[in-house]
Design an enzyme around this catalytic site. Structure first.
Site, PDB file in Angstrom:
ATOM      1  N   LYS A  70      59.549  62.248  10.826  1.00  0.00           N
ATOM      2  CA  LYS A  70      60.170  62.813   9.618  1.00  0.00           C
ATOM      3  C   LYS A  70      59.791  64.271   9.347  1.00  0.00           C
ATOM      4  O   LYS A  70      60.570  65.011   8.770  1.00  0.00           O
ATOM      5  CB  LYS A  70      59.822  61.961   8.393  1.00  0.00           C
ATOM      6  CG  LYS A  70      60.617  60.669   8.311  1.00  0.00           C
ATOM      7  CD  LYS A  70      60.287  59.938   7.017  1.00  0.00           C
ATOM      8  CE  LYS A  70      61.263  58.803   6.780  1.00  0.00           C
ATOM      9  NZ  LYS A  70      61.156  58.263   5.419  1.00  0.00           N
ATOM     10  N   ASP A 106      65.744  59.699   0.553  1.00  0.00           N
ATOM     11  CA  ASP A 106      64.782  58.731   0.000  1.00  0.00           C
ATOM     12  C   ASP A 106      64.663  58.849  -1.529  1.00  0.00           C
ATOM     13  O   ASP A 106      64.507  57.836  -2.219  1.00  0.00           O
ATOM     14  CB  ASP A 106      63.388  58.917   0.622  1.00  0.00           C
ATOM     15  CG  ASP A 106      63.292  58.272   1.999  1.00  0.00           C
ATOM     16  OD1 ASP A 106      64.085  57.357   2.289  1.00  0.00           O
ATOM     17  OD2 ASP A 106      62.411  58.686   2.783  1.00  0.00           O
TER      18      ASP A 106
HETATM   19  P1  NAP Z   1      52.030  56.612   4.667  1.00  0.00           P
HETATM   20  O1  NAP Z   1      52.587  57.979   4.800  1.00  0.00           O
HETATM   21  O2  NAP Z   1      51.158  56.060   5.721  1.00  0.00           O
HETATM   22  O3  NAP Z   1      51.240  56.581   3.247  1.00  0.00           O
HETATM   23  C1  NAP Z   1      50.544  55.440   2.821  1.00  0.00           C
HETATM   24  C2  NAP Z   1      49.669  55.808   1.631  1.00  0.00           C
HETATM   25  O4  NAP Z   1      49.031  54.599   1.192  1.00  0.00           O
HETATM   26  C3  NAP Z   1      48.570  56.807   1.940  1.00  0.00           C
HETATM   27  O5  NAP Z   1      48.378  57.656   0.836  1.00  0.00           O
HETATM   28  C4  NAP Z   1      47.348  55.911   2.135  1.00  0.00           C
HETATM   29  O6  NAP Z   1      46.139  56.524   1.773  1.00  0.00           O
HETATM   30  C5  NAP Z   1      47.628  54.817   1.114  1.00  0.00           C
HETATM   31  N1  NAP Z   1      46.918  53.595   1.453  1.00  0.00           N
HETATM   32  C6  NAP Z   1      47.003  52.878   2.598  1.00  0.00           C
HETATM   33  N2  NAP Z   1      46.204  51.803   2.538  1.00  0.00           N
HETATM   34  C7  NAP Z   1      45.553  51.866   1.334  1.00  0.00           C
HETATM   35  C8  NAP Z   1      44.587  51.070   0.690  1.00  0.00           C
HETATM   36  N3  NAP Z   1      44.087  49.964   1.283  1.00  0.00           N
HETATM   37  N4  NAP Z   1      44.169  51.416  -0.544  1.00  0.00           N
HETATM   38  C9  NAP Z   1      44.662  52.532  -1.135  1.00  0.00           C
HETATM   39  N5  NAP Z   1      45.577  53.338  -0.571  1.00  0.00           N
HETATM   40  C10 NAP Z   1      46.019  53.013   0.650  1.00  0.00           C
HETATM   41  O7  NAP Z   1      53.211  55.532   4.491  1.00  0.00           O
HETATM   42  P2  NAP Z   1      54.634  55.755   3.775  1.00  0.00           P
HETATM   43  O8  NAP Z   1      55.625  56.159   4.772  1.00  0.00           O
HETATM   44  O9  NAP Z   1      54.403  56.585   2.570  1.00  0.00           O
HETATM   45  O10 NAP Z   1      55.015  54.245   3.370  1.00  0.00           O
HETATM   46  C11 NAP Z   1      54.252  53.565   2.403  1.00  0.00           C
HETATM   47  C12 NAP Z   1      54.915  52.242   2.025  1.00  0.00           C
HETATM   48  O11 NAP Z   1      56.202  52.489   1.437  1.00  0.00           O
HETATM   49  C13 NAP Z   1      55.158  51.297   3.198  1.00  0.00           C
HETATM   50  O12 NAP Z   1      54.920  49.986   2.759  1.00  0.00           O
HETATM   51  C14 NAP Z   1      56.647  51.477   3.489  1.00  0.00           C
HETATM   52  O13 NAP Z   1      57.235  50.313   4.049  1.00  0.00           O
HETATM   53  C15 NAP Z   1      57.194  51.710   2.090  1.00  0.00           C
HETATM   54  N6  NAP Z   1      58.449  52.483   2.103  1.00  0.00           N
HETATM   55  C16 NAP Z   1      59.559  51.887   1.605  1.00  0.00           C
HETATM   56  C17 NAP Z   1      60.752  52.581   1.585  1.00  0.00           C
HETATM   57  C18 NAP Z   1      61.980  51.919   1.023  1.00  0.00           C
HETATM   58  O14 NAP Z   1      63.085  52.399   1.268  1.00  0.00           O
HETATM   59  N7  NAP Z   1      61.843  50.871   0.267  1.00  0.00           N
HETATM   60  C19 NAP Z   1      60.823  53.904   2.063  1.00  0.00           C
HETATM   61  C20 NAP Z   1      59.637  54.495   2.561  1.00  0.00           C
HETATM   62  C21 NAP Z   1      58.453  53.769   2.581  1.00  0.00           C
HETATM   63  P3  NAP Z   1      45.326  57.523   2.767  1.00  0.00           P
HETATM   64  O15 NAP Z   1      46.207  58.725   2.908  1.00  0.00           O
HETATM   65  O16 NAP Z   1      44.061  57.755   2.040  1.00  0.00           O
HETATM   66  O17 NAP Z   1      45.180  56.763   4.057  1.00  0.00           O
END
Ligand code: NAP
Length: 284
Positions: A70, A106
């Site tokens: 992305k 998004d």
């Molecule tokens: P990402 O870039 O990896 O970001 C994940 C975030 O969650 C990071 O800030 C990470 O913290 C934090 N995190 C992970 N594990 C954690 C924990 N145990 N405790 C506290 N914070 C934690 O992922 P993303 O792309 O943003 O996606 C995140 C979620 O959104 C996923 O479940 C994805 O499936 C969902 N999503 C859904 C849609 C939709 O259309 N519905 C679209 C996009 C994403 P650190 O940076 O400190 O590691």
């Protein structure tokens, strides 16, 4: 039916097998009866520039971009929309006369179910759990709604600080603050909109939640609890918060896809067909 005239759309990512986009896009394409097919392309990071040039040469009409491309795709594009620039990521690529253009749908997807809820957003306090890629679209969406304050809660001080200083749009920067996880109880008491953008609670970790049961009781009745996760439905996070209006991530997924398909086809698309195709797939 795929013929000699069929135009190709698709999604690039690595891995790509888990993507639900081919299901909902091909369902919409079939209902519309347009001469298109939507395909998944697994592209390893080191192949991205070659693949993007190849997709152009092959006459592909447009494609979605998912993890891990992305951000990496941005320098390969000829134009980038202001919303994608603000978010710092591209999830939808389209053809222009001179090269690929990129945008991000998004935030549109995130906002769609919220816009259907009558609220005075100018007094709303948004609390966002997590500071990753999805949180960026959520912040842009909350600023577009006009939320009074947007607080991003994270567990890594350096990442939070970088997140805070990564926004140049004053409309976003002036209402955004970041807080460590320890500040959560205070923030939850004031929250109007609480959004989980962490993957905590996603299948197969169905019994996990980013907040404790005790913290969940602090969320005011009438607040909106929004989990971007769409498997399981509902997540533990959404089940914990009593008295709140709850939203899961399926509608965001559907609406970001519908916005991309509308951009490529330049015509309205059957959002209900896209939604039903995913619901049917996920309930299997
Ligand atoms: P990402 O870039 O990896 O970001 C994940 C975030 O969650 C990071 O800030 C990470 O913290 C934090 N995190 C992970 N594990 C954690 C924990 N145990 N405790 C506290 N914070 C934690 O992922 P993303 O792309 O943003 O996606 C995140 C979620 O959104 C996923 O479940 C994805 O499936 C969902 N999503 C859904 C849609 C939709 O259309 N519905 C679209 C996009 C994403 P650190 O940076 O400190 O590691």
């Amino acid at each position: 039916m795929i013929r000699g005239t069929t135009q190709v759309l698709g999604v690039i990512g690595y891995p790509i097998e888990h993507s639900l986009s081919p299901i909902m896009h091909n369902a919409a394409i079939a209902t519309l009866g347009v001469d298109y097919a939507y395909l998944p392309f697994a592209i390893a990071p080191h192949d991205l520039p070659t693949a993007v040039a190849g997709l152009w040469a092959l006459g592909v009409q447009g494609f979605n971009v998912t993890i891990p491309h992305k951000q990496a795709i941005m320098p390969l594009l000829h134009e980038i929309s202001p919303v994608a620039q603000a978010i710092g990521a591209v999830n939808t690529v389209y053809r222009t006369a001179t090269g690929w253009g990129g945008t991000n749908t998004d935030a549109i997807g995130f906002l769609a179910p919220l816009k259907a809820m009558p609220r005075n957003w100018s007094t709303a306090h948004a609390v966002i759990l997590g500071n990753g890629g999805a949180a960026r679209a959520v912040v842009a969406g909350c600023a577009q709604l006009g939320c009074e304050s947007i607080t991003v809660v994270g567990r890594d001080a350096a990442k939070l600080n970088a997140f805070l200083h990564s926004w140049s749009d004053p409309h976003i920067a002036q209402r955004l603050s970041v807080k460590p996880w320890e500040a959560l109880p205070t923030l939850l008491r004031e929250a109007t909109l609480l959004v989980n953008t962490t993957p905590v609670g996603m299948h197969p970790h169905d019994t996990d939640s980013p907040i404790t049961d005790e913290e969940a009781t602090l969320v005011p009745a009438g607040a909106i609890a929004y989990d971007l996760i769409y498997t399981p439905r509902p997540t533990r996070f959404l089940r914990q918060i009593q008295g709140a209006t709850t939203l899961d991530g399926l509608e965001m997924l559907v609406q970001q896809g519908a916005a991309a398909l509308e951009l490529w086809l330049q015509q309205p698309v059957p959002v209900d067909v896209m939604r039903r195709s995913l619901e049917a797939h996920l309930s299997r």
